[in-house]
Motif scaffolding. Sequence first.
Motif, PDB file in Angstrom:
ATOM      1  N   LEU A 145       0.954  -1.060   0.083  1.00 38.76           N
ATOM      2  CA  LEU A 145       0.050  -0.091   0.037  1.00 38.76           C
ATOM      3  C   LEU A 145       0.955   1.376   0.005  1.00 38.76           C
ATOM      4  O   LEU A 145       1.992   1.171   0.653  1.00 38.76           O
ATOM      5  CB  LEU A 145      -0.938   0.026   1.401  1.00 38.76           C
ATOM      6  N   TYR A 146       0.603   2.217  -0.770  1.00 38.30           N
ATOM      7  CA  TYR A 146       1.122   3.470  -0.918  1.00 38.30           C
ATOM      8  C   TYR A 146       0.009   4.382  -0.423  1.00 38.30           C
ATOM      9  O   TYR A 146      -0.926   4.695  -1.187  1.00 38.30           O
ATOM     10  CB  TYR A 146       1.654   3.721  -2.096  1.00 38.30           C
ATOM     11  N   VAL A 147      -0.015   5.018   0.736  1.00 37.32           N
ATOM     12  CA  VAL A 147      -1.045   5.912   1.527  1.00 37.32           C
ATOM     13  C   VAL A 147      -0.702   7.179   1.242  1.00 37.32           C
ATOM     14  O   VAL A 147       0.459   7.613   1.497  1.00 37.32           O
ATOM     15  CB  VAL A 147      -1.143   5.367   2.995  1.00 37.32           C
ATOM     16  N   ARG A 150      -9.915   6.638   2.510  1.00 35.50           N
ATOM     17  CA  ARG A 150      -9.615   6.829   1.166  1.00 35.50           C
ATOM     18  C   ARG A 150      -9.893   5.964  -0.041  1.00 35.50           C
ATOM     19  O   ARG A 150      -9.905   4.821   0.398  1.00 35.50           O
ATOM     20  CB  ARG A 150      -8.205   7.542   0.902  1.00 35.50           C
ATOM     21  N   ALA A 186      -9.329   3.637  -3.196  1.00 43.86           N
ATOM     22  CA  ALA A 186      -8.185   2.834  -3.262  1.00 43.86           C
ATOM     23  C   ALA A 186      -8.163   2.507  -4.808  1.00 43.86           C
ATOM     24  O   ALA A 186      -9.216   2.223  -5.460  1.00 43.86           O
ATOM     25  CB  ALA A 186      -8.090   1.563  -2.489  1.00 43.86           C
ATOM     26  N   ALA A 241      -1.215   7.823  -5.057  1.00 39.26           N
ATOM     27  CA  ALA A 241      -1.372   8.338  -4.008  1.00 39.26           C
ATOM     28  C   ALA A 241      -1.123   9.798  -3.586  1.00 39.26           C
ATOM     29  O   ALA A 241      -1.672  10.555  -2.924  1.00 39.26           O
ATOM     30  CB  ALA A 241      -0.221   7.669  -3.138  1.00 39.26           C
ATOM     31  N   VAL A 270      -5.234   5.542  -2.311  1.00 40.84           N
ATOM     32  CA  VAL A 270      -4.435   4.666  -1.807  1.00 40.84           C
ATOM     33  C   VAL A 270      -3.905   3.994  -2.999  1.00 40.84           C
ATOM     34  O   VAL A 270      -4.800   3.265  -3.666  1.00 40.84           O
ATOM     35  CB  VAL A 270      -5.118   3.860  -0.571  1.00 40.84           C
ATOM     36  N   ASP A 330      -8.900  -2.672   4.988  1.00 41.50           N
ATOM     37  CA  ASP A 330      -8.038  -1.813   5.696  1.00 41.50           C
ATOM     38  C   ASP A 330      -8.788  -0.696   6.190  1.00 41.50           C
ATOM     39  O   ASP A 330      -9.403   0.016   5.370  1.00 41.50           O
ATOM     40  CB  ASP A 330      -6.715  -1.434   4.692  1.00 41.50           C
ATOM     41  N   ARG A 383      -7.899   2.306   6.506  1.00 42.20           N
ATOM     42  CA  ARG A 383      -7.965   3.744   5.817  1.00 42.20           C
ATOM     43  C   ARG A 383      -8.276   3.637   4.408  1.00 42.20           C
ATOM     44  O   ARG A 383      -7.962   4.809   3.652  1.00 42.20           O
ATOM     45  CB  ARG A 383      -6.257   3.933   5.820  1.00 42.20           C
ATOM     46  N   VAL A 384      -8.974   2.633   4.214  1.00 41.86           N
ATOM     47  CA  VAL A 384      -9.552   2.352   2.818  1.00 41.86           C
ATOM     48  C   VAL A 384     -11.075   2.653   2.808  1.00 41.86           C
ATOM     49  O   VAL A 384     -11.736   2.137   3.756  1.00 41.86           O
ATOM     50  CB  VAL A 384      -9.117   1.225   1.899  1.00 41.86           C
TER      51      VAL A 384
END
Length: 506
Positions: free
Chosen positions: A291-293, A301, A303, A334, A339, A370, A372-373
């Motif tokens: 993953l590149y956040v 966010r 993806a 990103a 993501v 995840d 954050r996704v």
Amino acid sequence: MTVFILVSGVFTGPHVWADVAARLTAAGAEVRAVSLSGLGGPRPPAGTGIDLETHIADVLAVIDSVGRTAGQEIVLVGHDYGIHPVVGAADRRAGTVARIVYLDSGLPQDGVPALASVADQGLREEVLRAAGGRGEGAGAELPPPARDAWQLWGSTAGVPDAALDRLTALASPQPLDTLLQPLRLTGAAATLPMAGILCSGNGASIAMVQARADFGEPTLRALVDPRVTFFELPTGHWPMLSSPAALAVTLLKAVAGEGRRLTPVDDAARVQPFLLEVPELPRERSGTIDLYVPPAARGPRPALVFVHGGPVPREARPTPRDWPVLTGYARYAAGHGVVGVTLDHRLHAVTDYEQAAADLADAVERVRADPRVDADRVALWFFSGSGPLTADWMGKTPPWLRCLAANYPVMAPLPNWGRLDSRFHPAEAVAHAGSLPIVLVRAGLEEASVAATVEGFLTAAHACGADIEVIDVPNGHHSFETADRTEESSEAVRRAMRTVLRRLTA
């Protein structure tokens, strides 16, 4: 004086070489078309089986009958299955043979049976069923194909109807042990000059061989040698029937040492940076996904998952998720607030699409889980040989899939792949895509066989009214991001990313 010893493939005998042999003879060469036992040649006594060693002995007998005189060169030509007895014989007479020509064939390896080079999984299973699952033929034979089934063994493009009729009428059953017995090599012939004649109408090309050598496939890296040359013929798998004149000319050129040579593998060039400037964001590795956040991301966010092509050799290093082109796309995404995700899936051969599909589905679910996704906003971006995997997502589109993109994709099985499960036919699946936005980036200088699959898909997509946008790179080749580092390529990447992000974040 050149002596051509011609060895044909499965089910066939010397008759297939008639036109080519006449042209080579007219050019001053001597020609011997080998009658393999059971395939136009004599059958052994009752109770004696025919296996690969039998066919190697058949070729050896012809080599020995020619002998070796001053100024005379023996050139072995193997088509399809015929390359296995050719290489076996060359290994035993390396001091007599001047050159080997691989005619739209595989690259035989020590300890590997000819069956391993058959791409069609259904044909492999048919052979094993005929052998009773014992891994040996026990004298059994595989019936020759019906007239309309030859294409399963290789594209019949360009073969006249009369020639196809004759091919069918004169075909012989293939002794199973010729396909099941492992080839045994000492390596004595490894240094012989060789030429590969690839039939682009069957899905083969010099560019594809170069790409797989660049991937690091050990068996193909050996082909990056000045003694190895390549030619392409724009026809199907049976050039001796579809293009005998062109094949004869090409064989004469091969003997003269002409042809294209592969470019030496340049590992530094293979890992050159992405063609656009992207933020140097760290990767977060979890199993097979990276993953590149986005920096300073607040809240979940969307993806964007980048799906590498293939087949990719198991030994390839770095693995696809670390290829600069994919990490570049992920970091680029990103940098625009979503993501970016890269992954490794197990598409190592054209028979691995089911495994690769399972790997991708598992990776996508782990990405969506995840925190954050935003699990309801995900897009998939496919490359090259991963094109058939798009069918799963178009055939039954989940509500969270906001966009599907594909760069220079292979959108149908190439002729030399054999049959591919209908599950992986994008042109059939697109009718069920509904309102799913599709972005297809097309290389204007694409390989003809790959371009044909794209055009077939687009025809089907337009017929069903799919929501599809095509972004053209007129002067771009397959993998244009690395092959053509131009402003045209850069703009295509920027435009494609803008289009996908607009759909993903809407």
